[in-house]
Scaffold this motif. Sequence first.
Motif, PDB file in Angstrom:
ATOM      1  N   ASP A 143      96.902 -10.228   3.943  1.00  0.00           N
ATOM      2  CA  ASP A 143      97.100 -11.405   3.090  1.00  0.00           C
ATOM      3  C   ASP A 143      97.529 -12.635   3.885  1.00  0.00           C
ATOM      4  OD1 ASP A 143      96.533  -9.936   0.748  1.00  0.00           O
ATOM      5  OD2 ASP A 143      98.585  -9.163   0.706  1.00  0.00           O
ATOM      6  N   THR A 175      97.540  -4.743  -4.718  1.00  0.00           N
ATOM      7  CA  THR A 175      98.427  -3.645  -4.317  1.00  0.00           C
ATOM      8  C   THR A 175      99.721  -4.178  -3.696  1.00  0.00           C
ATOM      9  OG1 THR A 175      96.434  -2.376  -3.856  1.00  0.00           O
ATOM     10  CG2 THR A 175      98.500  -1.459  -3.037  1.00  0.00           C
ATOM     11  N   GLY A 176     100.847  -3.841  -4.280  1.00  0.00           N
ATOM     12  CA  GLY A 176     102.131  -4.273  -3.732  1.00  0.00           C
ATOM     13  C   GLY A 176     102.577  -5.630  -4.239  1.00  0.00           C
ATOM     14  N   GLY A 203     100.660  -8.013   2.112  1.00  0.00           N
ATOM     15  CA  GLY A 203     100.074  -7.239   3.208  1.00  0.00           C
ATOM     16  C   GLY A 203      99.743  -8.045   4.447  1.00  0.00           C
ATOM     17  N   ASP A 215      97.358 -11.026  -4.738  1.00  0.00           N
ATOM     18  CA  ASP A 215      96.875  -9.770  -4.176  1.00  0.00           C
ATOM     19  C   ASP A 215      97.186  -8.701  -5.237  1.00  0.00           C
ATOM     20  OD1 ASP A 215      96.596  -7.541  -2.240  1.00  0.00           O
ATOM     21  OD2 ASP A 215      98.789  -7.531  -2.298  1.00  0.00           O
TER      22      ASP A 215
HETATM   23 MG    MG Z   1      98.981  -5.740  -1.071  1.00  0.00          MG
END
Ligand code: MG
Length: 292
Positions: free
Chosen positions: A241, A40-41, A238, A38
């Motif tokens: 995810d 973001t993050g 997330g 993934d």
């Molecule tokens: Mg993320």
Amino acid sequence: GTPTALMVGSGMGAERGILIRNGEAIQTFKDVKAIAFDKTGTITKGKPEVTDIVLVKGVQEKDFLYYAATIEIGSEHPLAHAIVEKAKNDKIKLGEVIDFNAIVGMGVVGNIDGERILVGNRKLMKDNEIPYEDYEEELIRLEEEAKTAMLLAKGNQFLGIVAVADPIKEDSARAIAELESMGIKTAMITGDNRRTAAAIGKKVGISHVISEVMPDGKVEEVKKLQEQYGVVAMVGDGINDAPALKQSNVGIAIGTGTDIAIEAADVTLVRGELSGIVSVIKLSKAIFRKIK
Ligand code: MG
Ligand code: ADP
């Protein structure tokens, strides 16, 4: 035998900040052929900050931020937090929103002071017939700088763009380079737009960039990688995810991420550093070489 190896593996993993929920995962790691990340993050810190505000002529920045931040209070997206933080730093007093709606993969809509406000990507603007096309070059410039650009409309009027940048984690590029050198393919799956995704993918040296994926599309992308490569690991933080983590042969959660992702995963990288994946693959190969 294998149970002992699994126990040793778990202990050694824990020392490296890797929590193993599912013992079989340690065995699967040695066979991983591709890893999907993934964005973001996971590859980035997930802490975007506002970098640019581009206003249509006649629009005041404080009014723009008032609408943008008031509506984003209702969203849990990291992009929303960035906008709210910016308004707070600028000491802008926020209002109230009614009829708030988050539209997955697109943005947010709501009513502020009797005006319909939209904040989101091009698709959200197109679906609502908001004319923003004169700003396409500006959007492209921001996206090529690896920024995520969001558009704001009040009623049928386009008011401007707010762009954010999410810093890449210190060890992402090194971890991805090491995985590639071990012969493991790397892919990034994101809902963000093509240009921003490509710019970040290039910075970290990832081989496949899969962008503009709707939240429920991540599972399909993991399936495709499995058809192409066989054993596939997925790394994410997330809520969106979680299904892809389950679909993958070994799901890896980011310890600083959502509980839902952690529950869906087989292992958790406690400190969120991607280099933990390199360690656990090496560990898996070492343990299962010894016991053969
Ligand atoms: Mg993320
Ligand atoms: P990702 O988690 O990879 O960023 P999402 O599916 O959550 O992907 O979002 C895709 C795109 O939808 C974002 O890049 C952004 O353009 C838009 N978007 C989503 N949520 C919001 C929000 N709260 N405010 C503005 N735009 C948003």
